[in-house]
Design a protein around this motif. Structure first.
Motif, PDB file in Angstrom:
ATOM      1  N   GLY B  66       0.797  -1.226   0.000  1.00  0.00           N
ATOM      2  CA  GLY B  66       0.000   0.000   0.000  1.00  0.00           C
ATOM      3  C   GLY B  66       0.822   1.266   0.000  1.00  0.00           C
ATOM      4  O   GLY B  66       0.293   2.356  -0.192  1.00  0.00           O
ATOM      5  N   VAL B  67       2.105   1.111   0.212  1.00  0.00           N
ATOM      6  CA  VAL B  67       2.997   2.268   0.206  1.00  0.00           C
ATOM      7  C   VAL B  67       3.594   2.416  -1.190  1.00  0.00           C
ATOM      8  O   VAL B  67       4.320   1.552  -1.645  1.00  0.00           O
ATOM      9  N   SER B  68       3.261   3.496  -1.869  1.00  0.00           N
ATOM     10  CA  SER B  68       3.878   3.735  -3.163  1.00  0.00           C
ATOM     11  C   SER B  68       4.720   4.999  -3.073  1.00  0.00           C
ATOM     12  O   SER B  68       4.408   5.918  -2.321  1.00  0.00           O
ATOM     13  N   ILE B  69       5.771   5.006  -3.846  1.00  0.00           N
ATOM     14  CA  ILE B  69       6.668   6.156  -3.841  1.00  0.00           C
ATOM     15  C   ILE B  69       5.878   7.423  -4.195  1.00  0.00           C
ATOM     16  O   ILE B  69       6.088   8.482  -3.612  1.00  0.00           O
ATOM     17  N   GLU B  70       4.949   7.293  -5.115  1.00  0.00           N
ATOM     18  CA  GLU B  70       4.191   8.464  -5.520  1.00  0.00           C
ATOM     19  C   GLU B  70       3.303   8.971  -4.390  1.00  0.00           C
ATOM     20  O   GLU B  70       3.152  10.171  -4.199  1.00  0.00           O
ATOM     21  N   ALA B  71       2.747   8.046  -3.637  1.00  0.00           N
ATOM     22  CA  ALA B  71       1.916   8.450  -2.502  1.00  0.00           C
ATOM     23  C   ALA B  71       2.763   9.111  -1.423  1.00  0.00           C
ATOM     24  O   ALA B  71       2.359  10.114  -0.820  1.00  0.00           O
ATOM     25  N   VAL B  72       3.930   8.557  -1.179  1.00  0.00           N
ATOM     26  CA  VAL B  72       4.831   9.143  -0.185  1.00  0.00           C
ATOM     27  C   VAL B  72       5.197  10.557  -0.610  1.00  0.00           C
ATOM     28  O   VAL B  72       5.150  11.498   0.190  1.00  0.00           O
ATOM     29  N   ALA B  73       5.546  10.707  -1.883  1.00  0.00           N
ATOM     30  CA  ALA B  73       5.944  12.024  -2.379  1.00  0.00           C
ATOM     31  C   ALA B  73       4.810  13.031  -2.207  1.00  0.00           C
ATOM     32  O   ALA B  73       5.013  14.147  -1.719  1.00  0.00           O
ATOM     33  N   ALA B  74       3.630  12.616  -2.583  1.00  0.00           N
ATOM     34  CA  ALA B  74       2.483  13.512  -2.474  1.00  0.00           C
ATOM     35  C   ALA B  74       2.238  13.914  -1.029  1.00  0.00           C
ATOM     36  O   ALA B  74       2.041  15.085  -0.706  1.00  0.00           O
ATOM     37  N   ARG B  75       2.279  12.918  -0.164  1.00  0.00           N
ATOM     38  CA  ARG B  75       1.997  13.174   1.250  1.00  0.00           C
ATOM     39  C   ARG B  75       3.078  14.024   1.904  1.00  0.00           C
ATOM     40  O   ARG B  75       2.787  14.854   2.756  1.00  0.00           O
ATOM     41  N   ALA B  76       4.304  13.805   1.491  1.00  0.00           N
ATOM     42  CA  ALA B  76       5.407  14.547   2.094  1.00  0.00           C
ATOM     43  C   ALA B  76       5.549  15.933   1.452  1.00  0.00           C
ATOM     44  O   ALA B  76       6.287  16.770   1.952  1.00  0.00           O
ATOM     45  N   GLY B  77       4.846  16.136   0.343  1.00  0.00           N
ATOM     46  CA  GLY B  77       4.970  17.424  -0.334  1.00  0.00           C
ATOM     47  C   GLY B  77       6.311  17.601  -1.016  1.00  0.00           C
ATOM     48  O   GLY B  77       6.848  18.702  -1.106  1.00  0.00           O
ATOM     49  N   VAL B  78       6.849  16.512  -1.514  1.00  0.00           N
ATOM     50  CA  VAL B  78       8.129  16.599  -2.227  1.00  0.00           C
ATOM     51  C   VAL B  78       7.973  15.937  -3.599  1.00  0.00           C
ATOM     52  O   VAL B  78       6.975  15.277  -3.869  1.00  0.00           O
ATOM     53  N   GLY B  79       8.948  16.127  -4.441  1.00  0.00           N
ATOM     54  CA  GLY B  79       8.920  15.484  -5.743  1.00  0.00           C
ATOM     55  C   GLY B  79       9.487  14.083  -5.647  1.00  0.00           C
ATOM     56  O   GLY B  79      10.222  13.765  -4.715  1.00  0.00           O
ATOM     57  N   LYS B  80       9.093  13.246  -6.577  1.00  0.00           N
ATOM     58  CA  LYS B  80       9.639  11.890  -6.566  1.00  0.00           C
ATOM     59  C   LYS B  80      11.150  11.914  -6.699  1.00  0.00           C
ATOM     60  O   LYS B  80      11.861  11.101  -6.101  1.00  0.00           O
ATOM     61  N   THR B  81      11.625  12.873  -7.462  1.00  0.00           N
ATOM     62  CA  THR B  81      13.082  13.003  -7.645  1.00  0.00           C
ATOM     63  C   THR B  81      13.801  13.056  -6.309  1.00  0.00           C
ATOM     64  O   THR B  81      14.864  12.470  -6.135  1.00  0.00           O
ATOM     65  N   THR B  82      13.230  13.806  -5.410  1.00  0.00           N
ATOM     66  CA  THR B  82      13.861  14.000  -4.106  1.00  0.00           C
ATOM     67  C   THR B  82      13.956  12.684  -3.329  1.00  0.00           C
ATOM     68  O   THR B  82      14.896  12.465  -2.579  1.00  0.00           O
ATOM     69  N   ILE B  83      12.983  11.831  -3.543  1.00  0.00           N
ATOM     70  CA  ILE B  83      13.044  10.529  -2.885  1.00  0.00           C
ATOM     71  C   ILE B  83      14.080   9.626  -3.553  1.00  0.00           C
ATOM     72  O   ILE B  83      14.921   9.030  -2.890  1.00  0.00           O
ATOM     73  N   TYR B  84      14.022   9.579  -4.884  1.00  0.00           N
ATOM     74  CA  TYR B  84      14.935   8.672  -5.581  1.00  0.00           C
ATOM     75  C   TYR B  84      16.382   9.140  -5.477  1.00  0.00           C
ATOM     76  O   TYR B  84      17.310   8.364  -5.706  1.00  0.00           O
ATOM     77  N   ARG B  85      16.592  10.398  -5.151  1.00  0.00           N
ATOM     78  CA  ARG B  85      17.959  10.855  -4.940  1.00  0.00           C
ATOM     79  C   ARG B  85      18.530  10.240  -3.657  1.00  0.00           C
ATOM     80  O   ARG B  85      19.734  10.102  -3.504  1.00  0.00           O
ATOM     81  N   ARG B  86      17.641   9.875  -2.745  1.00  0.00           N
ATOM     82  CA  ARG B  86      18.074   9.349  -1.441  1.00  0.00           C
ATOM     83  C   ARG B  86      18.009   7.836  -1.326  1.00  0.00           C
ATOM     84  O   ARG B  86      18.828   7.218  -0.661  1.00  0.00           O
ATOM     85  N   TRP B  87      16.995   7.255  -1.895  1.00  0.00           N
ATOM     86  CA  TRP B  87      16.831   5.799  -1.784  1.00  0.00           C
ATOM     87  C   TRP B  87      16.631   5.189  -3.166  1.00  0.00           C
ATOM     88  O   TRP B  87      15.947   5.795  -4.001  1.00  0.00           O
ATOM     89  N   PRO B  88      17.169   3.987  -3.362  1.00  0.00           N
ATOM     90  CA  PRO B  88      17.092   3.384  -4.696  1.00  0.00           C
ATOM     91  C   PRO B  88      15.720   2.803  -5.024  1.00  0.00           C
ATOM     92  O   PRO B  88      15.366   2.670  -6.191  1.00  0.00           O
ATOM     93  N   ASN B  89      14.958   2.450  -4.010  1.00  0.00           N
ATOM     94  CA  ASN B  89      13.652   1.853  -4.285  1.00  0.00           C
ATOM     95  C   ASN B  89      12.805   1.850  -3.027  1.00  0.00           C
ATOM     96  O   ASN B  89      13.239   2.292  -1.969  1.00  0.00           O
ATOM     97  N   LYS B  90      11.625   1.323  -3.168  1.00  0.00           N
ATOM     98  CA  LYS B  90      10.653   1.387  -2.077  1.00  0.00           C
ATOM     99  C   LYS B  90      11.104   0.635  -0.837  1.00  0.00           C
ATOM    100  O   LYS B  90      10.994   1.149   0.278  1.00  0.00           O
ATOM    101  N   GLU B  91      11.609  -0.556  -1.030  1.00  0.00           N
ATOM    102  CA  GLU B  91      11.988  -1.357   0.139  1.00  0.00           C
ATOM    103  C   GLU B  91      13.083  -0.665   0.947  1.00  0.00           C
ATOM    104  O   GLU B  91      13.027  -0.628   2.183  1.00  0.00           O
TER     105      GLU B  91
END
Lengths: 227, 227
Positions: B66-91
DNA sequence: TCGATACGCAACGGTCCCGTTTCGCTATGA
DNA sequence: TCATAGCGAAACGGGACCGTTGCGTATCGA
């Protein structure tokens, strides 16, 4: 979207002609006196294959989200059409499939409450069918808030009957004087069921040892306090 | 579709130069003596927002799926880029985010083992942070076989430290003569932890009553057998 | 034989999410 | 002022799955 799909009631009816109506059959659910509808009858074999594949996937995939209609169809060796002809969507399918886990284990009536509890506990964590049941339990509990109806039905038809078996044994123990007269039956239930379910899923703890059931029951029976 | 994504204020207060965040910070994790790399530093605020959104989603959605990168990004108010810059994948993200649930509850040293156990048990089922932790527990356990590394880390960093607090209390009780000298500590642990975790998730049983912790501890302390 | 229905299969349009890339902008140190 | 790198937004190709439809075939009663 307007398509009104026939929602099959959960009732069961004995099959009439040729088709030996077995219990829980989704396809043959129709009033006892009704005439068989025209055309080719639904395959009971497909019914069973679909339900079994659903339960297996639910247990293996560790979550409702891991069960997809396409995966069920592939595993059951049927077409998606065959599934959608019977159930309107995934949740309905899973809810119905849970009936396959229904049959309760019998309440053993042994020499003592202790022996009965150990027997039940042992079946709970070791029996092969119960293994699958436990996996489904964890899968469903994980996504509980997402699928309340699924939770409700699983609780009602699978969990509660099992708790009830133990509850009966405990009450019998109180009556027989084997257990404390002021026993808090419900709390004792949480303790024993919780320990078994948790241990069965514990990470890195290996398989449940043969004597675990006895250890749990004995610890609960005698208590941990010094006397 | 309206992009109602909440935007973070443009001016993000990053840490003072050179004084990198201490432990665990994903963005500023670099050797103490190393020079700050050129360019704009990563936003600590984004770090925290991402981790918190991840944990919240994991707790709410009832499963890793139920956790998707896109949902996390939306909820955190950040872009997906910002997440993928830090972690390689969801797990990897979820594994790291679990650190947010790490801090153990302190072992209370009260007048008796009974009081300590009740205090711990009460915190376990009522504390607000522990509620989220418990939800994450069920979410992760549900999909256990799917994400073994996630399970392993969660067990090691969150579950075991908690078990250890209780384990210590029990051992102390044995030494102090308050508990049976031949106490099976591990079995007692399964009993108490199992009861609490199960009850907290029970369907249709309502919120955990205030006295549940005491009931569990007392039942376990005194045992259910007649004496 | 004929009508009705179920079967497996393949394909469809649609949605969600993945992980990546590009864009224009912003924050920082040199 | 400039180089560097992080930022959010948007779009992309790709894949999984949804629920539906059409096809040719199989199986029933009449």
């Amino acid at each position: 979207m307007s398509q009104t799909r026939e929602r099959l009631p959960a009732q069961v009816a004995a099959g009439s002609p040729g088709a030996g109506g077995s219990e829980g059959s989704v396809s043959s659910g129709r009033p006892a006196g009704a005439a068989r509808p025209p055309g080719r009858p639904r395959s009971e074999r497909a019914d069973k294959a679909i339900v079994e594949a659903t339960v297996d996937l639910l247990a293996e995939e560790g979550g409702v989200a891991g069960v997809s209609i396409e995966a069920v169809a592939a595993r059951a060796g049927v077409g998606k059409t065959t599934i959608y002809r019977r159930w309107p969507n995934k949740e309905a399918l899973i809810i119905d499939a849970l009936a396959a886990l229904k049959e309760p284990f019998p309440a053993p009536v042994g020499a003592s409450v202790r022996e009965d509890l150990i027997a039940i506990a042992q079946a709970f964590v070791s029996n092969k069918t119960d293994k699958k049941r436990l996996d489904c339990y964890w899968s469903i509990m994980g996504g509980a808030e997402r699928y309340p109806e699924l939770m409700a039905r699983f609780t009602r038809e699978v969990i509660e009957p099992r708790r009830d078996v133990i509850r009966t044994v405990l009450r019998r123990g109180v009556t027989a004087g084997e257990l404390r007269p002021d026993l808090d039956v419900e709390t004792a239930l949480w303790l024993i069921m919780g320990a078994l379910a948790q241990r069965a899923r514990a990470f890195g703890a290996g398989p449940v040892p043969d004597d675990f059931a006895a250890r749990v029951v004995d610890a609960l029976m005698t208590g941990i306090a010094a006397r």
